[in-house]
Design a protein around this motif. Structure first.
Motif, mmCIF file in Angstrom:
data_model
loop_
_atom_site.group_PDB
_atom_site.id
_atom_site.type_symbol
_atom_site.label_atom_id
_atom_site.label_comp_id
_atom_site.label_asym_id
_atom_site.label_seq_id
_atom_site.Cartn_x
_atom_site.Cartn_y
_atom_site.Cartn_z
ATOM 1 N N GLN A 1 7.792 -21.258 27.128
ATOM 2 C CA GLN A 1 9.223 -21.440 27.341
ATOM 3 C C GLN A 1 9.815 -22.298 26.235
ATOM 4 O OE1 GLN A 1 10.501 -23.404 31.008
ATOM 5 N NE2 GLN A 1 12.371 -22.169 31.040
ATOM 6 N N TYR B 1 2.798 -18.697 30.577
ATOM 7 C CA TYR B 1 4.092 -18.389 29.976
ATOM 8 C C TYR B 1 4.399 -19.425 28.911
ATOM 9 C CZ TYR B 1 5.233 -15.241 33.884
ATOM 10 O OH TYR B 1 5.245 -14.220 34.796
ATOM 11 N N LYS C 1 15.716 -21.646 27.564
ATOM 12 C CA LYS C 1 15.507 -20.199 27.687
ATOM 13 C C LYS C 1 14.563 -19.895 28.837
ATOM 14 C CE LYS C 1 16.476 -19.122 22.887
ATOM 15 N NZ LYS C 1 16.082 -18.332 21.692
ATOM 16 N N GLY C 2 14.476 -18.607 29.199
ATOM 17 C CA GLY C 2 13.574 -18.202 30.251
ATOM 18 C C GLY C 2 12.134 -18.140 29.765
ATOM 19 N N PRO C 3 11.168 -18.287 30.670
ATOM 20 C CA PRO C 3 9.757 -18.197 30.286
ATOM 21 C C PRO C 3 9.403 -16.811 29.736
ATOM 22 C CG PRO C 3 9.993 -19.225 32.451
ATOM 23 C CD PRO C 3 11.325 -18.664 32.087
ATOM 24 N N PHE D 1 4.307 -22.668 40.059
ATOM 25 C CA PHE D 1 4.207 -23.151 38.685
ATOM 26 C C PHE D 1 3.754 -24.597 38.615
ATOM 27 C CE2 PHE D 1 5.983 -20.051 35.730
ATOM 28 C CZ PHE D 1 6.588 -19.147 36.580
ATOM 29 N N GLY D 2 3.044 -24.928 37.500
ATOM 30 C CA GLY D 2 2.826 -26.307 37.154
ATOM 31 C C GLY D 2 4.052 -26.836 36.424
ATOM 32 N N THR D 3 3.998 -28.095 36.005
ATOM 33 C CA THR D 3 5.154 -28.708 35.352
ATOM 34 C C THR D 3 5.176 -28.485 33.845
ATOM 35 O OG1 THR D 3 3.972 -30.793 35.261
ATOM 36 C CG2 THR D 3 5.474 -30.482 37.107
ATOM 37 N N PHE E 1 -1.257 -17.016 35.569
ATOM 38 C CA PHE E 1 -0.350 -16.529 34.528
ATOM 39 C C PHE E 1 0.013 -17.657 33.581
ATOM 40 C CE2 PHE E 1 0.553 -12.547 36.764
ATOM 41 C CZ PHE E 1 0.145 -12.885 38.042
ATOM 42 N N PHE F 1 6.349 -14.200 28.989
ATOM 43 C CA PHE F 1 5.002 -13.900 29.464
ATOM 44 C C PHE F 1 3.992 -13.884 28.318
ATOM 45 C CE2 PHE F 1 1.584 -12.219 31.779
ATOM 46 C CZ PHE F 1 1.054 -11.144 31.078
ATOM 47 N N THR G 1 -2.152 -12.724 31.791
ATOM 48 C CA THR G 1 -2.543 -12.705 33.198
ATOM 49 C C THR G 1 -4.065 -12.703 33.266
ATOM 50 O OG1 THR G 1 -0.624 -11.344 33.766
ATOM 51 C CG2 THR G 1 -2.374 -11.523 35.397
ATOM 52 N N PHE H 1 5.199 -16.862 42.780
ATOM 53 C CA PHE H 1 4.461 -17.651 41.810
ATOM 54 C C PHE H 1 4.665 -19.137 42.070
ATOM 55 C CE2 PHE H 1 3.989 -14.636 37.909
ATOM 56 C CZ PHE H 1 3.479 -13.653 38.735
ATOM 57 N N ARG I 1 -0.630 -17.093 41.683
ATOM 58 C CA ARG I 1 -0.197 -16.318 42.845
ATOM 59 C C ARG I 1 -1.315 -16.390 43.872
ATOM 60 N NH1 ARG I 1 1.412 -10.842 41.082
ATOM 61 N NH2 ARG I 1 -0.809 -10.606 40.706
ATOM 62 N N LEU J 1 3.735 -22.987 30.317
ATOM 63 C CA LEU J 1 3.694 -23.070 31.775
ATOM 64 C C LEU J 1 2.563 -22.225 32.326
ATOM 65 C CD1 LEU J 1 7.512 -22.533 32.413
ATOM 66 C CD2 LEU J 1 6.283 -24.640 32.883
#
Lengths: 113, 111
Positions: free
Chosen positions: B38, B36, B42-44, B101-103, B34, B46, B49, B99, B91, B87
């Motif tokens: 950001q 994203y 704020k939130g990521p 995540f990478g950095t 996935f 989408f 996929t 999930f 999964r 980001l």
């Protein structure tokens, strides 16, 4: 349609206190996941709930707990706050607990002094 | 050990200068990758996929591709409004919808 909502937006607490964060998923979504994002890092998984049952738990201490309500909203509770708990707490919702894209809310910024 | 690594950590581009962001992963049993976006504080949000090697998805100036070991997010002729942190998350099998995540890659597009 409304997206994922979280409250409060910002929160300041002192060490040792406890905090409750709230999340409402997208309408029709039955799964909620919680993530912690420390500044400069990617989100780290804390919990996943589906149909009010815990379906996954990340590597976080027992001070962290969560629950999901019949309307699929969720709460994340953190007890005995530490300075290191300061982070952006993100809630994500998905339709089910498998193979579904997660949609994130705006997050709650927690500062522990 | 399962890992998700994003590179570069930061990228500065001139407006219109195309480039690619990389997400390499070593996980057993990939069940989805996935992307994203950001914005600060704020939130990521989408973006894409991808489920299987060879798959590609496009949206405006962005194109995501997937191989067996990595994914690329290609940005064509970026604009200043594309500035954000991107980001990547994976999964794995048998982990429900958890999930990893990478950095992230922090992208700045200069006018």
């Amino acid at each position: 349609d409304a997206g994922v909502t979280q409250s409060p937006t910002h929160l300041i607490k002192t060490r040792g206190q406890h905090v409750t964060l709230r999340c409402s998923p997208i309408s029709g979504h039955k799964s909620v996941s919680w993530y912690q994002q420390v500044l400069g890092q990617g989100p780290q998984f804390i919990f996943q709930y589906y149909e009010k049952e815990e379906r996954g738990r990340g590597n976080f201490p027992d001070r962290f707990s969560a629950r999901q309500f019949p309307n699929y909203s969720s709460e994340l509770n953190v007890n005995a706050l530490l300075l290191g708990d300061s982070a952006l707490y993100l809630c994500a919702s998905s339709i089910s607990d498998r193979r579904d894209t997660q949609y994130f809310g705006p997050g709650t910024r927690l500062t522990v002094l | 050990e399962d890992q998700v690594t994003q590179s570069p950590e930061a990228l500065r581009l001139q407006e219109g200068e195309s480039s690619s962001l990389n997400c390499s992963y070593t996980v057993s049993g990939l069940r989805g990758l996935f992307w994203y976006r950001q914005d600060p504080g704020k939130g990521p949000e989408f973006l894409f996929t991808l489920y299987s090697a060879g798959e590609e998805k496009e949206k405006e100036r962005l194109k995501a591709t997937l191989t067996k070991k990595e994914s690329f997010l290609h940005i064509t002729a970026p604009k200043p409004e594309d500035s954000a942190t991107y980001l990547c998350a994976v999964r794995k099998e048998n982990t429900g919808n958890q999930f990893y995540f990478g950095t992230g890659t922090s992208l700045t597009v200069i006018p």
